[in-house]
Scaffold this motif. Structure first.
Motif: not given
Length: 249
Positions: A41-48, A144-146, A153-158
């Motif tokens: 999920v972080v790889d998607k929302v905050f890529p390198v 922590r939050k999810f 589900e977030l990863n599926g949406f992404f």
């Protein structure tokens, strides 16, 4: 200098979480399965390279515009923001830093722009080097939050075209020209309000005892302060400290 150190310390404290909160966060994010689920999920929302994108051309233009706004402000207004006494401000006219700089340095505007661009490039390098730690921290925060289902589900949406686009651009939206324009419009108003804000900050501390002077320190305290400052104890005096502060505020 005193005010600069005060605000720098405040900024540092604002970004520093108390130790109990850090311990609590680490305990809550200890589940390896949730951390593993959070990583894609972080790889998607905050890529390198996110920080380099954020601090690229758009940020440079915003800083350039902000600098222009400050340099065009009357000296009296800048003096009020800096806490200069009213009786001294009364002697200032409506001249701006830009007008004075143009006389003293014909390359003033070019010099300030190049200096700002170099500073932003250095900041981009600095933040880029710090990015892996931020990504790790963001991964723990998502964990922590999810829960595992929500992260899935977030990863599926992404994984969808719309989700992929949203994830890649979600952080960058804060650098959108529309947002930047509103931020730039906010700056002049904020600068106008700064004297009142500073006055309220001073009023909030008026009941505290005044800072001690060098003469009020015990010999042990003078020795300790001198060691921290890298000077001789005999060289410490209030007049020198006062002069230093006035010259660097």
């Amino acid at each position: 200098m005193k005010k600069a150190l005060f605000w720098m310390a405040g900024a540092a404290l604002a970004f520093a979480a108390p130790a109990p909160l850090l311990a609590q966060a680490q305990e809550q994010a200890a589940d390896p399965a949730r951390i593993a689920a959070a990583k894609p999920v972080v790889d998607k929302v905050f890529p390198v390279g996110t920080y380099r994108r954020m601090m690229g051309e758009t940020m440079s233009k915003m800083m350039d515009s902000m600098m222009d706004g400050v340099m065009k402000m009357p000296l009296a207004q800048l003096a009020r923001i800096g806490g200069v006494p009213s009786e001294k401000i009364a002697t200032l006219n409506d001249a701006s830093m830009a007008e004075i700089g143009a006389i003293l340095d014909p390359h003033f505007r070019e010099r300030t722009k190049k200096g700002m661009d170099a500073m932003m490039a250095s900041m981009a390098d600095l933040m880029n080097g710090f990015e892996p730690q931020v990504r790790d921290a963001l991964t723990r925060a998502y964990a922590r939050k999810f829960d595992g289902r929500q992260l899935g589900e977030l990863n599926g949406f992404f994984a969808t075209p719309t989700g992929d686009l949203y994830a890649r651009e979600s952080m960058m939206m804060f650098m959108d020209p529309e947002i930047m324009r509103e931020m730039q419009a906010f700056m002049p108003e904020m600068m106008k309000k700064m004297p009142d804000i500073a006055a309220k900050a001073e009023a909030a501390t008026k009941d505290l005892p005044a800072p001690r002077k060098i003469a009020d320190l015990s010999p042990a305290e003078r020795d300790r302060l001198a060691k921290l400052l890298g000077v001789k104890a005999g060289d410490l005096n209030d007049n020198a400290a006062s002069t230093s502060d006035e010259g660097t505020e």
